[in-house]
Design a protein around this motif. Sequence first.
Motif, mmCIF file in Angstrom:
data_model
loop_
_atom_site.group_PDB
_atom_site.id
_atom_site.type_symbol
_atom_site.label_atom_id
_atom_site.label_comp_id
_atom_site.label_asym_id
_atom_site.label_seq_id
_atom_site.Cartn_x
_atom_site.Cartn_y
_atom_site.Cartn_z
ATOM 1 N N TYR A 1 36.269 11.130 48.832
ATOM 2 C CA TYR A 1 36.224 10.345 50.068
ATOM 3 C C TYR A 1 34.840 9.749 50.300
ATOM 4 O O TYR A 1 34.683 8.554 50.426
ATOM 5 C CB TYR A 1 36.642 11.222 51.245
ATOM 6 C CG TYR A 1 36.642 10.513 52.566
ATOM 7 C CD1 TYR A 1 37.575 9.518 52.833
ATOM 8 C CD2 TYR A 1 35.714 10.833 53.544
ATOM 9 C CE1 TYR A 1 37.571 8.853 54.044
ATOM 10 C CE2 TYR A 1 35.704 10.178 54.760
ATOM 11 C CZ TYR A 1 36.632 9.194 55.000
ATOM 12 O OH TYR A 1 36.615 8.539 56.200
ATOM 13 N N CYS A 2 33.827 10.602 50.386
ATOM 14 C CA CYS A 2 32.496 10.088 50.740
ATOM 15 C C CYS A 2 31.700 9.612 49.520
ATOM 16 O O CYS A 2 30.852 8.749 49.631
ATOM 17 C CB CYS A 2 31.693 11.149 51.477
ATOM 18 S SG CYS A 2 31.126 12.521 50.438
ATOM 19 N N ASN A 3 31.971 10.199 48.378
ATOM 20 C CA ASN A 3 31.247 9.886 47.140
ATOM 21 C C ASN A 3 29.746 10.087 47.249
ATOM 22 O O ASN A 3 28.969 9.402 46.567
ATOM 23 C CB ASN A 3 31.574 8.477 46.650
ATOM 24 C CG ASN A 3 32.926 8.439 45.987
ATOM 25 O OD1 ASN A 3 33.187 9.198 45.063
ATOM 26 N ND2 ASN A 3 33.803 7.587 46.481
ATOM 27 N N MET A 4 29.329 11.012 48.089
ATOM 28 C CA MET A 4 27.899 11.316 48.180
ATOM 29 C C MET A 4 27.643 12.793 48.460
ATOM 30 O O MET A 4 26.587 13.165 48.942
ATOM 31 C CB MET A 4 27.214 10.440 49.218
ATOM 32 C CG MET A 4 27.753 10.580 50.603
ATOM 33 S SD MET A 4 26.873 9.413 51.671
ATOM 34 C CE MET A 4 27.387 10.026 53.260
ATOM 35 N N GLY A 5 28.603 13.639 48.145
ATOM 36 C CA GLY A 5 28.364 15.068 48.188
ATOM 37 C C GLY A 5 28.535 15.745 49.528
ATOM 38 O O GLY A 5 28.152 16.907 49.673
ATOM 39 N N VAL A 6 29.118 15.080 50.500
ATOM 40 C CA VAL A 6 29.194 15.638 51.848
ATOM 41 C C VAL A 6 30.561 16.258 52.162
ATOM 42 O O VAL A 6 30.635 17.339 52.735
ATOM 43 C CB VAL A 6 28.858 14.549 52.895
ATOM 44 C CG1 VAL A 6 29.045 15.069 54.311
ATOM 45 C CG2 VAL A 6 27.433 14.045 52.687
ATOM 46 N N CYS A 7 31.642 15.629 51.775
ATOM 47 C CA CYS A 7 32.969 16.028 52.264
ATOM 48 C C CYS A 7 33.649 17.143 51.448
ATOM 49 O O CYS A 7 34.578 17.772 51.929
ATOM 50 C CB CYS A 7 33.889 14.817 52.334
ATOM 51 S SG CYS A 7 34.431 14.194 50.721
ATOM 52 N N PHE A 8 33.264 17.347 50.235
ATOM 53 C CA PHE A 8 33.852 18.356 49.343
ATOM 54 C C PHE A 8 35.321 18.077 49.024
ATOM 55 O O PHE A 8 36.038 18.971 48.589
ATOM 56 C CB PHE A 8 33.693 19.769 49.911
ATOM 57 C CG PHE A 8 32.291 20.305 49.771
ATOM 58 C CD1 PHE A 8 31.263 19.824 50.561
ATOM 59 C CD2 PHE A 8 32.002 21.276 48.837
ATOM 60 C CE1 PHE A 8 29.975 20.306 50.434
ATOM 61 C CE2 PHE A 8 30.709 21.775 48.712
ATOM 62 C CZ PHE A 8 29.694 21.288 49.512
ATOM 63 N N GLU A 9 35.799 16.877 49.235
ATOM 64 C CA GLU A 9 37.196 16.554 48.905
ATOM 65 C C GLU A 9 37.400 16.380 47.401
ATOM 66 O O GLU A 9 38.526 16.316 46.930
ATOM 67 C CB GLU A 9 37.642 15.267 49.625
ATOM 68 C CG GLU A 9 37.676 15.373 51.132
ATOM 69 C CD GLU A 9 38.785 16.286 51.641
ATOM 70 O OE1 GLU A 9 39.457 16.956 50.842
ATOM 71 O OE2 GLU A 9 38.983 16.320 52.865
ATOM 72 N N CYS A 10 36.320 16.305 46.656
ATOM 73 C CA CYS A 10 36.407 15.964 45.230
ATOM 74 C C CYS A 10 36.183 17.148 44.310
ATOM 75 O O CYS A 10 35.949 16.959 43.125
ATOM 76 C CB CYS A 10 35.377 14.886 44.919
ATOM 77 S SG CYS A 10 33.672 15.464 45.149
ATOM 78 N N VAL A 11 36.240 18.379 44.837
ATOM 79 C CA VAL A 11 35.877 19.522 44.013
ATOM 80 C C VAL A 11 36.850 19.719 42.845
ATOM 81 O O VAL A 11 38.059 19.578 42.988
ATOM 82 C CB VAL A 11 35.739 20.822 44.831
ATOM 83 C CG1 VAL A 11 34.579 20.740 45.791
ATOM 84 C CG2 VAL A 11 37.029 21.151 45.547
ATOM 85 N N SER B 1 32.759 16.535 42.158
ATOM 86 C CA SER B 1 32.804 15.586 41.035
ATOM 87 C C SER B 1 31.995 14.324 41.309
ATOM 88 O O SER B 1 31.572 13.658 40.376
ATOM 89 C CB SER B 1 34.251 15.235 40.692
ATOM 90 O OG SER B 1 34.907 14.613 41.771
ATOM 91 N N CYS B 2 31.737 14.019 42.567
ATOM 92 C CA CYS B 2 30.929 12.831 42.857
ATOM 93 C C CYS B 2 29.447 13.062 42.545
ATOM 94 O O CYS B 2 28.685 12.099 42.450
ATOM 95 C CB CYS B 2 31.109 12.382 44.302
ATOM 96 S SG CYS B 2 30.500 13.557 45.532
ATOM 97 N N LEU B 3 29.052 14.321 42.372
ATOM 98 C CA LEU B 3 27.655 14.638 42.075
ATOM 99 C C LEU B 3 27.445 15.038 40.623
ATOM 100 O O LEU B 3 26.313 15.206 40.188
ATOM 101 C CB LEU B 3 27.159 15.760 42.992
ATOM 102 C CG LEU B 3 27.187 15.472 44.490
ATOM 103 C CD1 LEU B 3 26.628 16.663 45.261
ATOM 104 C CD2 LEU B 3 26.410 14.206 44.814
HETATM 105 S S1 FES Z 1 33.622 12.732 47.532
HETATM 106 FE FE1 FES Z 1 32.755 13.777 49.204
HETATM 107 S S2 FES Z 1 31.685 15.421 48.309
HETATM 108 FE FE2 FES Z 1 32.436 14.289 46.622
#
Ligand code: FES
Length: 101
Positions: free
Chosen positions: A63-73, A84-86
């Motif tokens: 979602y955020c693509n900057m490490g904040v939301c944790f939706e991409c784990v 995964s965005c980090l």
């Molecule tokens: S997309 Fe939000 S933390 Fe990775």
Amino acid sequence: MSDPTTQASAAHRTALDRPQPVTIEVDGQRVCAYPGESLATALLAAGRRAVRTTASGARRAPYCNMGVCFECVVTVDDVPYQRSCLVRVRAGMRVRTGVAR
Ligand code: FES
């Protein structure tokens, strides 16, 4: 003296150069990706729209693509809960999606 417009254009072209693609493994399938790009980008480019599920089974995507939301784990090389965005793509990495959090 060189033209600053020409310098900016040359810098832009260089920024768009990509390295040779590498192969990573995602849920047991081989996926082509570019070293240094974010794993979230590689997963989306490979058609993986959802990368994890919630405890109730809802599918979630970056979602955020900057490490904040944790939706991409995802799990990377047996290390769980990696955003995964980090994470940067590297050859041979093994990724498992569908992690519940
Ligand atoms: S997309 Fe939000 S933390 Fe990775």
